[in-house]
Design an enzyme around this catalytic site. Sequence first.
Site, PDB file in Angstrom:
ATOM      1  N   ALA A  56       0.430  -1.541  -0.583  1.00  4.38           N
ATOM      2  CA  ALA A  56      -0.016  -0.068   0.278  1.00  4.38           C
ATOM      3  C   ALA A  56       1.002   1.165   0.086  1.00  4.38           C
ATOM      4  O   ALA A  56       0.223   2.240   0.517  1.00  4.38           O
ATOM      5  CB  ALA A  56      -0.719   0.072   0.918  1.00  4.38           C
ATOM      6  N   LYS A  57       2.110   0.729   0.167  1.00  2.00           N
ATOM      7  CA  LYS A  57       3.126   2.558   0.319  1.00  2.00           C
ATOM      8  C   LYS A  57       2.439   3.909   1.244  1.00  2.00           C
ATOM      9  O   LYS A  57       2.513   4.686   0.360  1.00  2.00           O
ATOM     10  CB  LYS A  57       2.993   2.777  -1.007  1.00  2.00           C
ATOM     11  CG  LYS A  57       4.528   1.607  -1.486  1.00  2.00           C
ATOM     12  CD  LYS A  57       4.729   1.458  -3.610  1.00  2.00           C
ATOM     13  CE  LYS A  57       5.382   0.899  -3.851  1.00  2.00           C
ATOM     14  NZ  LYS A  57       4.823  -0.533  -4.518  1.00  2.00           N
ATOM     15  N   ARG A  58       2.095   3.264   1.942  1.00  2.00           N
ATOM     16  CA  ARG A  58       1.817   4.383   3.108  1.00  2.00           C
ATOM     17  C   ARG A  58       3.115   4.840   3.941  1.00  2.00           C
ATOM     18  O   ARG A  58       3.576   4.583   4.026  1.00  2.00           O
ATOM     19  CB  ARG A  58       0.321   3.990   4.058  1.00  2.00           C
ATOM     20  CG  ARG A  58      -0.468   3.311   3.176  1.00  2.00           C
ATOM     21  CD  ARG A  58      -1.156   4.311   2.181  1.00  2.00           C
ATOM     22  NE  ARG A  58      -2.650   3.740   2.512  1.00  2.00           N
ATOM     23  CZ  ARG A  58      -3.252   2.944   0.694  1.00  2.00           C
ATOM     24  NH1 ARG A  58      -2.492   3.432  -0.317  1.00  2.00           N
ATOM     25  NH2 ARG A  58      -4.435   3.124   0.799  1.00  2.00           N
TER      26      ARG A  58
END
Length: 269
Positions: free
Chosen positions: A94-96
Amino acid sequence: MTFGERLTKAVEAHGPLCVGIDPHPSLLDAWGLSRTAEGLERFALTAVEAFGGRVSMVKPQAAFFEACGSRGVAVLERVISELRDSGTLVLVDAKRGDIGSTMAAYAEAYLGDSPLAGDAVTLSPFLGFGSLQPALDTARANGRGVFVLALTSNPEGAEVQRSVAPDGRTVAQTIIDFATARNSGISPCGDVGLVVGATIGETDVDLSGFNGPILAPGFGAQGGSVADLKRLFGPDMRNVFPTSSRDVLRHGPDVSSLVSAVRRVQESL
């Protein structure tokens, strides 16, 4: 058990391969599926059937599920649940990355009690490594892990990641050093992993003291090879997890063909 302990056991059982579930529109087309939530669901659950219980870790790419709105997110929740039921570790890609209460909310969503929580999540540290603290704390409290972007293989990444900080280190090296410190003293490996692309070419970063897992995307269809992995990470790759997505998924929709593709990649590693 800590995330590092569970990951170590998974590798002992299945080897280091991490397989992505990327319901890209072109793959839906290739599988003869519609570009709808229904097509997405059939694609994703077929992949779950093929990969669950056969690899150490599966990485669903959240963006392709989010593109179908709430119905797509519901499919992602089901994918996470069914993979975990099969005993397979789930890395939600999700690369948050954010700050304060917003980062804390992302941490709860992907590392807490939410149905979107897998065993680990990818994070972006480019608001400062310290901004990730809520996620790091939530992961450790729940026996989960994080994989922090450090040195990615996209051409634009070098503009930031290879820039030199005031202390003379590259930005990528500062991220590696923060992660190294966070994992210090943890056995068999820490819960803070790094993302280092398998196709980055030459690298000037020092990973020698890093005690954690390294996710190496770009293996297979994007050009990364076993030789590249050995050149980048050395002969001891026990904590390196090559990621293959399209190179395996192109063999669908037949489940047995997907399983065979996974086995071939595992043998090559």
